[in-house]
Design a protein around this motif. Structure first.
Motif, PDB file in Angstrom:
ATOM      1  N   THR A  29       4.737  14.726  -6.007  1.00  0.00           N
ATOM      2  CA  THR A  29       4.189  13.925  -7.090  1.00  0.00           C
ATOM      3  C   THR A  29       3.202  12.937  -6.481  1.00  0.00           C
ATOM      4  OG1 THR A  29       6.270  14.100  -8.307  1.00  0.00           O
ATOM      5  CG2 THR A  29       4.794  12.319  -8.957  1.00  0.00           C
ATOM      6  N   PRO A  30       1.974  12.759  -6.990  1.00  0.00           N
ATOM      7  CA  PRO A  30       1.524  13.222  -8.308  1.00  0.00           C
ATOM      8  C   PRO A  30       1.005  14.648  -8.346  1.00  0.00           C
ATOM      9  CG  PRO A  30      -0.187  11.913  -7.283  1.00  0.00           C
ATOM     10  CD  PRO A  30       0.977  11.905  -6.346  1.00  0.00           C
ATOM     11  N   ARG A  31       0.821  15.284  -7.198  1.00  0.00           N
ATOM     12  CA  ARG A  31       0.379  16.674  -7.230  1.00  0.00           C
ATOM     13  C   ARG A  31       0.769  17.344  -5.924  1.00  0.00           C
ATOM     14  NH1 ARG A  31      -4.467  13.820  -7.019  1.00  0.00           N
ATOM     15  NH2 ARG A  31      -4.717  14.085  -9.258  1.00  0.00           N
ATOM     16  N   PRO A  32       0.854  18.669  -5.919  1.00  0.00           N
ATOM     17  CA  PRO A  32       1.183  19.377  -4.675  1.00  0.00           C
ATOM     18  C   PRO A  32       0.083  19.185  -3.637  1.00  0.00           C
ATOM     19  CG  PRO A  32       1.276  20.839  -6.590  1.00  0.00           C
ATOM     20  CD  PRO A  32       0.657  19.580  -7.048  1.00  0.00           C
ATOM     21  N   TRP A  33       0.451  19.438  -2.370  1.00  0.00           N
ATOM     22  CA  TRP A  33      -0.534  19.367  -1.282  1.00  0.00           C
ATOM     23  C   TRP A  33      -0.314  20.546  -0.349  1.00  0.00           C
ATOM     24  CZ3 TRP A  33       1.772  18.593   3.512  1.00  0.00           C
ATOM     25  CH2 TRP A  33       3.079  18.083   3.497  1.00  0.00           C
ATOM     26  N   GLY A  41     -15.935  17.409   0.677  1.00  0.00           N
ATOM     27  CA  GLY A  41     -17.268  16.975   1.065  1.00  0.00           C
ATOM     28  C   GLY A  41     -18.047  18.054   1.791  1.00  0.00           C
ATOM     29  N   GLY A  42     -19.216  18.441   1.248  1.00  0.00           N
ATOM     30  CA  GLY A  42     -20.086  19.395   1.912  1.00  0.00           C
ATOM     31  C   GLY A  42     -19.954  20.830   1.434  1.00  0.00           C
ATOM     32  N   TYR A  43     -19.037  21.093   0.507  1.00  0.00           N
ATOM     33  CA  TYR A  43     -18.798  22.475   0.085  1.00  0.00           C
ATOM     34  C   TYR A  43     -19.047  22.636  -1.411  1.00  0.00           C
ATOM     35  CZ  TYR A  43     -16.104  21.998   4.390  1.00  0.00           C
ATOM     36  OH  TYR A  43     -15.710  21.696   5.667  1.00  0.00           O
ATOM     37  N   HIS A  44     -19.290  23.863  -1.806  1.00  0.00           N
ATOM     38  CA  HIS A  44     -19.411  24.152  -3.225  1.00  0.00           C
ATOM     39  C   HIS A  44     -18.357  25.151  -3.672  1.00  0.00           C
ATOM     40  CE1 HIS A  44     -21.882  27.999  -2.693  1.00  0.00           C
ATOM     41  NE2 HIS A  44     -21.748  27.524  -1.471  1.00  0.00           N
ATOM     42  N   TYR A  45     -17.294  25.290  -2.857  1.00  0.00           N
ATOM     43  CA  TYR A  45     -16.142  26.117  -3.208  1.00  0.00           C
ATOM     44  C   TYR A  45     -14.917  25.229  -3.378  1.00  0.00           C
ATOM     45  CZ  TYR A  45     -19.031  29.827  -1.115  1.00  0.00           C
ATOM     46  OH  TYR A  45     -20.048  30.687  -0.799  1.00  0.00           O
ATOM     47  N   PRO A  46     -13.988  25.623  -4.245  1.00  0.00           N
ATOM     48  CA  PRO A  46     -12.711  24.896  -4.296  1.00  0.00           C
ATOM     49  C   PRO A  46     -12.009  24.965  -2.944  1.00  0.00           C
ATOM     50  CG  PRO A  46     -12.944  26.373  -6.186  1.00  0.00           C
ATOM     51  CD  PRO A  46     -14.052  26.716  -5.232  1.00  0.00           C
ATOM     52  N   THR A  47     -11.411  23.861  -2.538  1.00  0.00           N
ATOM     53  CA  THR A  47     -10.752  23.788  -1.241  1.00  0.00           C
ATOM     54  C   THR A  47      -9.309  23.318  -1.419  1.00  0.00           C
ATOM     55  OG1 THR A  47     -11.475  21.521  -0.850  1.00  0.00           O
ATOM     56  CG2 THR A  47     -12.929  23.268  -0.092  1.00  0.00           C
ATOM     57  N   ARG A  48      -8.594  23.273  -0.326  1.00  0.00           N
ATOM     58  CA  ARG A  48      -7.226  22.767  -0.305  1.00  0.00           C
ATOM     59  C   ARG A  48      -7.099  21.774   0.841  1.00  0.00           C
ATOM     60  NH1 ARG A  48      -7.599  24.295  -4.636  1.00  0.00           N
ATOM     61  NH2 ARG A  48      -6.390  25.896  -5.741  1.00  0.00           N
ATOM     62  N   GLY A  49      -6.115  20.878   0.755  1.00  0.00           N
ATOM     63  CA  GLY A  49      -6.048  19.863   1.790  1.00  0.00           C
ATOM     64  C   GLY A  49      -4.800  19.023   1.761  1.00  0.00           C
ATOM     65  N   MET A  50      -4.944  17.808   2.301  1.00  0.00           N
ATOM     66  CA  MET A  50      -3.835  16.882   2.505  1.00  0.00           C
ATOM     67  C   MET A  50      -3.893  15.694   1.553  1.00  0.00           C
ATOM     68  SD  MET A  50      -1.084  16.016   4.150  1.00  0.00           S
ATOM     69  CE  MET A  50      -1.011  17.378   5.311  1.00  0.00           C
ATOM     70  N   SER A  51      -5.083  15.388   0.989  1.00  0.00           N
ATOM     71  CA  SER A  51      -5.249  14.200   0.153  1.00  0.00           C
ATOM     72  C   SER A  51      -4.829  14.506  -1.288  1.00  0.00           C
ATOM     73  CB  SER A  51      -6.703  13.713   0.187  1.00  0.00           C
ATOM     74  OG  SER A  51      -7.084  13.328   1.483  1.00  0.00           O
ATOM     75  N   LYS A  52      -3.599  14.129  -1.615  1.00  0.00           N
ATOM     76  CA  LYS A  52      -3.093  14.405  -2.961  1.00  0.00           C
ATOM     77  C   LYS A  52      -3.606  13.387  -3.985  1.00  0.00           C
ATOM     78  CE  LYS A  52       1.328  12.039  -2.228  1.00  0.00           C
ATOM     79  NZ  LYS A  52       2.795  12.197  -2.221  1.00  0.00           N
ATOM     80  N   ILE A  53      -4.098  12.252  -3.493  1.00  0.00           N
ATOM     81  CA  ILE A  53      -4.807  11.276  -4.324  1.00  0.00           C
ATOM     82  C   ILE A  53      -6.164  11.059  -3.674  1.00  0.00           C
ATOM     83  CG2 ILE A  53      -4.788   8.971  -5.342  1.00  0.00           C
ATOM     84  CD1 ILE A  53      -1.747   8.903  -4.790  1.00  0.00           C
ATOM     85  N   TYR A  99       0.831  -1.193   0.000  1.00  0.00           N
ATOM     86  CA  TYR A  99       0.000   0.000   0.000  1.00  0.00           C
ATOM     87  C   TYR A  99       0.871   1.250   0.000  1.00  0.00           C
ATOM     88  CZ  TYR A  99      -4.256  -2.659   0.758  1.00  0.00           C
ATOM     89  OH  TYR A  99      -5.315  -3.502   0.592  1.00  0.00           O
ATOM     90  N   VAL A 100       0.356   2.295  -0.625  1.00  0.00           N
ATOM     91  CA  VAL A 100       1.032   3.593  -0.626  1.00  0.00           C
ATOM     92  C   VAL A 100       0.088   4.619  -0.026  1.00  0.00           C
ATOM     93  CG1 VAL A 100       2.449   3.041  -2.631  1.00  0.00           C
ATOM     94  CG2 VAL A 100       0.228   4.145  -2.962  1.00  0.00           C
ATOM     95  N   SER A 101       0.648   5.703   0.480  1.00  0.00           N
ATOM     96  CA  SER A 101      -0.176   6.723   1.111  1.00  0.00           C
ATOM     97  C   SER A 101      -0.770   7.661   0.069  1.00  0.00           C
ATOM     98  CB  SER A 101       0.661   7.530   2.108  1.00  0.00           C
ATOM     99  OG  SER A 101      -0.129   8.554   2.693  1.00  0.00           O
ATOM    100  N   ALA A 102      -2.013   8.059   0.312  1.00  0.00           N
ATOM    101  CA  ALA A 102      -2.664   9.072  -0.516  1.00  0.00           C
ATOM    102  C   ALA A 102      -2.365  10.476  -0.031  1.00  0.00           C
ATOM    103  CB  ALA A 102      -4.175   8.845  -0.523  1.00  0.00           C
ATOM    104  N   LEU A 103      -1.630  10.590   1.083  1.00  0.00           N
ATOM    105  CA  LEU A 103      -1.483  11.872   1.763  1.00  0.00           C
ATOM    106  C   LEU A 103      -0.106  12.493   1.553  1.00  0.00           C
ATOM    107  CD1 LEU A 103      -3.176  11.068   5.188  1.00  0.00           C
ATOM    108  CD2 LEU A 103      -4.216  11.779   3.022  1.00  0.00           C
ATOM    109  N   GLY A 104      -0.073  13.807   1.700  1.00  0.00           N
ATOM    110  CA  GLY A 104       1.192  14.515   1.637  1.00  0.00           C
ATOM    111  C   GLY A 104       2.066  14.242   2.841  1.00  0.00           C
ATOM    112  N   ASP A 105       1.442  13.998   4.000  1.00  0.00           N
ATOM    113  CA  ASP A 105       2.171  13.722   5.239  1.00  0.00           C
ATOM    114  C   ASP A 105       1.736  12.364   5.766  1.00  0.00           C
ATOM    115  OD1 ASP A 105       3.512  13.734   7.631  1.00  0.00           O
ATOM    116  OD2 ASP A 105       2.336  15.334   8.564  1.00  0.00           O
ATOM    117  N   PRO A 106       2.277  11.279   5.209  1.00  0.00           N
ATOM    118  CA  PRO A 106       1.826   9.941   5.620  1.00  0.00           C
ATOM    119  C   PRO A 106       2.070   9.682   7.103  1.00  0.00           C
ATOM    120  CG  PRO A 106       3.157   9.845   3.610  1.00  0.00           C
ATOM    121  CD  PRO A 106       3.300  11.230   4.155  1.00  0.00           C
ATOM    122  N   GLY A 107       1.005   9.303   7.800  1.00  0.00           N
ATOM    123  CA  GLY A 107       1.131   8.942   9.198  1.00  0.00           C
ATOM    124  C   GLY A 107       1.453  10.088  10.134  1.00  0.00           C
ATOM    125  N   MET A 108       1.343  11.333   9.646  1.00  0.00           N
ATOM    126  CA  MET A 108       1.616  12.522  10.472  1.00  0.00           C
ATOM    127  C   MET A 108       3.048  12.537  10.996  1.00  0.00           C
ATOM    128  SD  MET A 108      -1.878  12.755  12.722  1.00  0.00           S
ATOM    129  CE  MET A 108      -3.400  13.448  12.048  1.00  0.00           C
TER     130      MET A 108
END
Length: 503
Positions: free
Chosen positions: A142-146, A276-288, A32-41
């Protein structure tokens, strides 16, 4: 400890012996690989933001001198070897990327690259400010900034006479009185104070990182005196030893008579597009973006105080959005539908779904082997696993009986499936009985969220292609539902979202 003895001071985490549960029987060769920019904090250089919303996930009005309710604490760590006559040691400094001036920006104050139409619109301004803070905090990857982990605050107070919240995405005028929504009068939908102790180096060797966001919805509260009197309060404190272990995020939420319906979540949101729950573009930790059925979520949770009998404490809460015809959401709040799946672990929460209350049961349940059982099959349907299912208010082909979700608490219609600990979820690594993972039972969980979420019922128009269930928000925390003077307290560490490695 009495409520009045609680002080809004810095948090020093306590070392805990936690049990490890929910480990799935997977093939030993499966990677398994992490979907997050900071895997496991585990990353020392933190990226963290906070957002606050009113009942319908808008801002409505800013708090004087607080700015728009978005703020961030993002920094890199610099190292330098210092030589003295007596010893050689490694010294650290923090390079913060977001200033206090950035965090205090409010409506009417333009900043670089913002949409001009947002300058004087309090709701659009907050959305643009999140993007601005995201640019300051962004990490190339990679694959995208976070950008950052997200702390979410929300109040259920709603002034029905103010006409600030749409109904299933449609603007409505004043109405009421309506006892469904707490409100002490004009101004009850205000945002909270968001105060900030920037992350600093502490400890005997200055290797302990510690910071905090905190505040109150009771705007006349004097927090310098501690939690004296019946006041609301939120706090998230973070701490980590440089080079060791995970960040520990310590959460504290208190309701008051004026603000009895409050929410506090720790979220991993999409780095681009809607969350989830918004209608505006957001930013976050989930790069995948994780998609059912192929992802797991791992974290350590320690519930210290539960928040009372009406605390819907979510072991895990996942949010997505697709239209009733299965197409992806595009920002049209009248046809988009937010979809939530939530596991509630507060043992006082019972199943509302039972044979003589089928309207809050999903039409069918799917077992892990694929067997489907309909809710009118009283001999085989597992009623005890569902707190409730409610349907989107814009669905046109609902199977009777049904219950509609609250039409006001999202900018668009919503559908919610809330599940409870039960043996039927054991194969997915979820708790199998009430009390598991609750107060006095800290655990590290590994949940097959993808496979379970694939099995859940969500409404679609008949004959339409099945929606791809992509979950733009994965979070945990609590919603204290209309219950004043309650306290919830918990810590989270080791959080990760895991995807099969396809390479």
């Amino acid at each position: 400890m009495s409520h009045n003895e609680v002080k809004p001071s810095g948090f020093l985490p306590v070392l805990l012996l936690v049990s490890y549960c929910g480990v799935l029987n997977v093939n030993a060769d499966e990677v398994y690989v992490s979907a997050l920019g900071d895997p496991g904090m585990r990353r020392d250089s933190l990226r963290l933001a906070i957002e606050s919303w009113n009942q319908c996930n808008e801002v409505g009005e800013e708090v004087p001198h607080m700015g728009s309710p978005r703020a961030a604490d993002c920094f890199d760590i610099n190292e330098a070897s210092l030589t003295t006559d007596e010893e050689k040691k490694l010294a650290y400094t923090l390079a913060h990327m977001v200033t206090e001036e950035d965090n205090k920006l409010g409506v009417g104050e333009p900043f670089p690259e913002m949409e001009p139409k947002a300058v004087n619109d309090v709701d659009l301004y907050a959305a643009e400010k999140e993007l601005y803070l995201g640019r300051k905090c962004e990490v190339e990857d990679t694959p995208r900034p976070w950008q950052f982990w997200m702390i979410m605050l929300k109040s259920g107070n709603m002034d029905t006479y103010a006409a600030k919240c749409p109904k299933n995405g449609h603007k409505v005028g004043p109405f009421g009185p309506d006892m469904s929504f707490p409100c002490f009068g004009k101004g009850c939908m205000n945002q909270p104070q968001i105060l900030h102790d920037y992350t600093t180096l502490r400890g005997p060797n200055f290797t302990t990182l510690n910071g905090r966001f905190y505040g109150s919805w009771d705007l006349n509260a004097d927090l310098s005196q501690g939690l004296v009197g019946n006041i609301s309060y939120h706090s998230v404190t973070w701490q980590k030893e440089i080079g060791e272990g995970s960040w520990v995020f310590h959460h504290f939420l208190r309701t008051s008579t004026k603000y009895p319906w409050l929410m506090l979540y720790f979220r991993s949101d999409a780095t681009d597009g809607f969350s989830g729950g918004y209608h505006y573009p957001t930013r976050g930790m989930s790069k995948i973006i994780p998609e059912s059925p192929n992802f797991k979520v791992r974290f350590t949770l320690n519930v210290i105080q539960g928040g009372g009998p009406n605390s819907q404490f979510y072991l895990i809460d996942i949010g997505s959005c697709w239209k009733n015809n299965g197409e992806p959401c595009d920002g049209n709040v009248t046809s988009d539908v937010t979809r939530y799946s939530e596991m509630i672990i507060n043992p006082t929460t019972t199943a509302w779904c039972h044979p003589d209350n089928l309207n809050v049961c999903p039409p069918y349940h799917t077992f892990p082997d694929g067997t489907r059982v309909y809710r009118n099959d009283t001999a085989h349907f597992p009623y005890a696993v569902y707190h409730l299912h409610c349907s989107p208010g814009n669905a046109e082909h609902l199977e009777e009986p049904y219950s509609l979700c609250d039409p006001y608490s999202n900018p668009q219609p919503q559908e919610i499936t809330q599940i409870l600990p039960h043996p039927v979820w054991g194969e997915y690594g979820y708790p199998t009985k009430q009390g598991e993972g609750w107060i006095g039972d800290p655990r590290t969980w590994e949940l097959d969220v993808g496979r379970l979420s694939e099995s859940l019922y969500f409404y679609q128009d008949p004959g339409t292609p099945a929606a791809g269930r992509q979950w733009m928000s994965v979070d945990l925390g609590t919603e204290i539902f209309k219950d004043p003077d309650q306290i919830a307290e918990w810590s989270v560490s080791d959080f990760d979202i895991l995807l099969p490695n396809k390479t």
